[in-house]
Scaffold this motif. Structure first.
Motif, PDB file in Angstrom:
ATOM      1  N   GLU A  29       1.229   6.576  41.996  1.00 27.59           N
ATOM      2  CA  GLU A  29       0.337   7.523  42.409  1.00 27.59           C
ATOM      3  C   GLU A  29      -0.299   8.150  41.617  1.00 27.59           C
ATOM      4  N   SER A  30      -1.179   9.222  41.069  1.00 27.79           N
ATOM      5  CA  SER A  30      -2.450   9.400  40.205  1.00 27.79           C
ATOM      6  C   SER A  30      -2.033   8.775  38.602  1.00 27.79           C
ATOM      7  N   THR A  31      -0.429   9.022  39.002  1.00 25.75           N
ATOM      8  CA  THR A  31      -0.118   7.973  37.227  1.00 25.75           C
ATOM      9  C   THR A  31      -0.759   6.849  37.282  1.00 25.75           C
ATOM     10  N   GLY A  32      -0.187   6.343  38.021  1.00 27.47           N
ATOM     11  CA  GLY A  32      -0.343   4.673  37.817  1.00 27.47           C
ATOM     12  C   GLY A  32      -2.374   4.383  37.880  1.00 27.47           C
ATOM     13  N   ARG A  33      -3.268   5.551  38.086  1.00 33.04           N
ATOM     14  CA  ARG A  33      -4.055   5.277  38.398  1.00 33.04           C
ATOM     15  C   ARG A  33      -5.152   6.131  37.312  1.00 33.04           C
ATOM     16  N   ALA A  34      -4.172   6.258  36.183  1.00 31.20           N
ATOM     17  CA  ALA A  34      -5.561   7.699  34.885  1.00 31.20           C
ATOM     18  C   ALA A  34      -5.613   6.714  34.075  1.00 31.20           C
ATOM     19  N   ALA A  35      -6.395   7.389  33.722  1.00 34.15           N
ATOM     20  CA  ALA A  35      -7.308   6.578  32.070  1.00 34.15           C
ATOM     21  C   ALA A  35      -6.105   6.770  30.674  1.00 34.15           C
ATOM     22  N   GLY A  36      -5.219   7.528  31.026  1.00 30.44           N
ATOM     23  CA  GLY A  36      -4.723   7.122  29.322  1.00 30.44           C
ATOM     24  C   GLY A  36      -5.054   8.198  28.208  1.00 30.44           C
ATOM     25  N   ILE A  37      -5.747   9.180  28.701  1.00 27.10           N
ATOM     26  CA  ILE A  37      -6.551   9.321  27.523  1.00 27.10           C
ATOM     27  C   ILE A  37      -5.528  10.826  27.260  1.00 27.10           C
ATOM     28  N   CYS A  38      -5.667  10.800  25.922  1.00 31.01           N
ATOM     29  CA  CYS A  38      -4.787  12.282  25.605  1.00 31.01           C
ATOM     30  C   CYS A  38      -5.193  12.801  24.306  1.00 31.01           C
ATOM     31  N   TYR A  39      -5.425  14.269  24.757  1.00 33.01           N
ATOM     32  CA  TYR A  39      -5.623  14.782  23.388  1.00 33.01           C
ATOM     33  C   TYR A  39      -6.376  16.354  23.056  1.00 33.01           C
ATOM     34  N   ASP A  40      -5.727  17.294  22.145  1.00 37.46           N
ATOM     35  CA  ASP A  40      -5.192  18.931  21.983  1.00 37.46           C
ATOM     36  C   ASP A  40      -6.415  19.457  21.622  1.00 37.46           C
ATOM     37  N   ALA A  41      -7.210  19.035  22.209  1.00 37.01           N
ATOM     38  CA  ALA A  41      -9.393  19.923  22.314  1.00 37.01           C
ATOM     39  C   ALA A  41      -9.283  20.830  23.785  1.00 37.01           C
ATOM     40  N   PHE A  42      -8.191  21.937  23.063  1.00 31.43           N
ATOM     41  CA  PHE A  42      -8.066  22.829  24.444  1.00 31.43           C
ATOM     42  C   PHE A  42      -8.647  24.932  23.045  1.00 31.43           C
ATOM     43  N   ALA A  43      -9.049  25.693  23.741  1.00 32.06           N
ATOM     44  CA  ALA A  43      -9.913  26.665  23.077  1.00 32.06           C
ATOM     45  C   ALA A  43      -8.675  27.793  23.798  1.00 32.06           C
ATOM     46  N   GLY A  44      -8.318  27.422  25.091  1.00 33.55           N
ATOM     47  CA  GLY A  44      -7.027  28.187  25.263  1.00 33.55           C
ATOM     48  C   GLY A  44      -6.334  28.751  24.912  1.00 33.55           C
ATOM     49  N   ARG A  45      -5.493  29.980  24.608  1.00 36.37           N
ATOM     50  CA  ARG A  45      -3.858  29.685  23.236  1.00 36.37           C
ATOM     51  C   ARG A  45      -2.821  28.659  23.906  1.00 36.37           C
ATOM     52  N   THR A  46      -2.409  29.212  25.626  1.00 39.00           N
ATOM     53  CA  THR A  46      -1.687  28.655  25.899  1.00 39.00           C
ATOM     54  C   THR A  46      -2.177  27.257  26.235  1.00 39.00           C
ATOM     55  N   ASP A  47      -3.342  26.471  26.539  1.00 34.64           N
ATOM     56  CA  ASP A  47      -3.643  25.396  26.580  1.00 34.64           C
ATOM     57  C   ASP A  47      -2.914  24.254  25.612  1.00 34.64           C
ATOM     58  N   ALA A  48      -3.941  24.764  23.825  1.00 31.83           N
ATOM     59  CA  ALA A  48      -4.024  23.858  23.324  1.00 31.83           C
ATOM     60  C   ALA A  48      -2.232  24.229  23.154  1.00 31.83           C
ATOM     61  N   ALA A  49      -1.678  25.470  23.030  1.00 28.15           N
ATOM     62  CA  ALA A  49       0.116  24.743  22.569  1.00 28.15           C
ATOM     63  C   ALA A  49       0.538  24.254  23.239  1.00 28.15           C
ATOM     64  N   VAL A  50       0.346  24.243  24.401  1.00 23.73           N
ATOM     65  CA  VAL A  50       0.882  22.492  25.501  1.00 23.73           C
ATOM     66  C   VAL A  50       0.467  21.766  24.763  1.00 23.73           C
TER      67      VAL A  50
END
Ligand SMILES: Cc1cc2nc3c(=O)[nH]c(=O)nc-3n(C[C@H](O)[C@H](O)[C@H](O)COP(=O)(O)OP(=O)(O)OC[C@H]3O[C@@H](n4cnc5c(N)ncnc54)[C@H](O)[C@@H]3O)c2cc1C
Length: 375
Positions: free
Chosen positions: A39-60
């Motif tokens: 399903e979604s995983t096999g259809r995803a673009a596969g872009i990965c980055y760590d550019a998040f401004a929120g503390r939790t999101d950035a750490a994750v």
């Protein structure tokens, strides 16, 4: 001690959780109604980055990037380091201001991101069209991957760690918790619903309401172009689309339909209008001297999941019944971290308070907001 755990869903999140659970000694059975990553995983673009401004999101995100790299070092999984550029065009002052505002906050979180003007952007990324760029940003800690390959590799590792992987096995869940198969009901000490767009209907069967909407997005990969693999990943915030190199050509993602879809009744083929628009989007993204693709190789649609506050639902919804879903188009890049987080919760570790699925009543009305938006 939780002994037996059922994981429902063989996407990036389910296989990650299954592997972690099995590696930590649980007796894991993963149920997937199709193939791994079907399903979604096999259809995803596969872009990965760590550019998040929120503390939790950035750490994750930082944890996820590290896990991807470890996996690439240990297995055949390929994780191609590639900067992630995002920008606003002239005349779109609202989004330009949002980018100017978020980059310093990302830097405060220790993210390796820079703000660029059009001249800086041209110097760093000469393959991109830069004439009408109001402001751009670049995340240097970014990469591209094949999400289906990730899921296949991690599912193998889960099996190596002792998990039973049952594909072509559609199941229901109950709040006991138990899993309902065509052969009957099987009790487990814990059940994790990592069923993507099906998480809401599946949990509803168990009497649990979660506010998750499934919205439709589309993507296309062009025929190869000379130098295609050298392009950075780009999110055009003004045009609300992204491009990344893929298989020597360009992958374009857009065509978002911001409404709630029935996960069992939606069109998996890309719309003609999306395909035509996608080739135009490549044209406006590339510098004039870069070759344009003659046509496209493949195009498709997929579902993403949204929540009222744009944070995912990760954790326990009923005693020993867990969910991990609601990713706003960022589920692949966060799977290595959040799949492990929910596995840890099942085994008694603390979860992430901001993602606690019980923060909602379940019947909230809310608009779908696409995850890459800068606002
Ligand atoms: C076009 C597109 C581009 C995207 N690009 C990106 C990107 O660049 N980066 C990013 O981070 N994210 C991206 N995403 C989002 C990403 O695909 C998802 O967030 C992520 O794959 C979610 O993984 P998952 O394991 O939660 O869900 P899924 O991959 O959907 O897995 C859930 C699985 O559960 C199974 N299932 C459902 N019901 C049952 C049942 N009753 N019994 C058994 N099995 C069941 C399904 O068959 C499915 O395989 C994109 C999505 C799309 C559609």
């Amino acid at each position: 001690m939780t002994d037996s755990v059922a994981v429902v869903g063989g996407g990036a999140v389910g296989v990650t959780a299954a592997r972690e659970l099995a590696a930590r000694g649980a007796d894991v059975t993963l149920f997937e109604r199709g193939d791994i990553a079907s399903e979604s995983t096999g259809r995803a673009a596969g872009i990965c980055y760590d550019a998040f401004a929120g503390r939790t999101d950035a750490a994750v995100a930082a944890r996820a990037m590290n896990r991807f790299r470890e996996l690439a070092a240990e297995t055949r999984f390929s994780f191609r380091e590639r900067p992630y550029v995002w920008l606003a065009r002239d005349g779109d002052e609202r989004k330009a201001e949002a980018i100017r505002e978020q980059v310093p906050r990302m830097r405060e979180r220790g993210r390796n991101v820079d703000l660029l003007d059009a001249a800086d952007l041209r110097a760093e990324f000469p393959t991109l069209a830069t004439d009408d760029v109001a402001v751009a940003a670049v995340a240097w800690d970014a990469a591209c991957a094949d999400p289906a390959e990730y899921a296949a590799v991690v599912a193998e590792r889960a099996a190596d760690a002792g998990a039973t992987i049952r594909t072509d096995t559609e199941v229901g869940v109950t709040s006991d918790p138990a899993v309902v198969t065509s052969d009957g009901t099987v009790d487990f000490d814990a059940v994790l619903v990592a069923a993507g767009a099906h998480a809401r209907p599946l949990l509803a069967e168990a009497g649990v309401a979660v506010p998750i909407k499934a919205y439709r997005v589309q993507a296309l990969v062009t025929e190869p172009i000379p130098g295609g693999e050298g392009l950075p990943t780009l999110y055009d915030a003004s045009g609300e689309f992204y491009v990344r190199p893929r298989d020597g050509g360009v992958l374009v993602g857009d065509g978002v339909e911001r409404r709630d879809f029935d996960p069992d009744d939606w069109d998996r083929t890309a719309d003609d209008a999306f395909v035509e628009g996608a080739l135009e989007r490549i044209d406006v993204s590339l510098a004039p001297d870069v070759d344009r693709p003659d046509g496209f190789d493949r195009a498709w649609a997929g579902l993403c999941t949204a929540t009222p506050d744009r944070d995912p639902l990760v954790g326990e919804v009923e005693p020993e019944l867990f969910v991990a879903a609601g990713w706003h188009g960022h589920g692949f890049m966060r799977a290595p971290a959040l799949g492990r987080t929910v596995a840890g919760e099942i085994l008694g570790d603390d979860g992430i308070a901001a993602f606690d699925p019980t923060r909602f009543d379940g019947d909230e009305q809310f608009p779908v907001v696409e995850g890459m938006t800068v606002e």
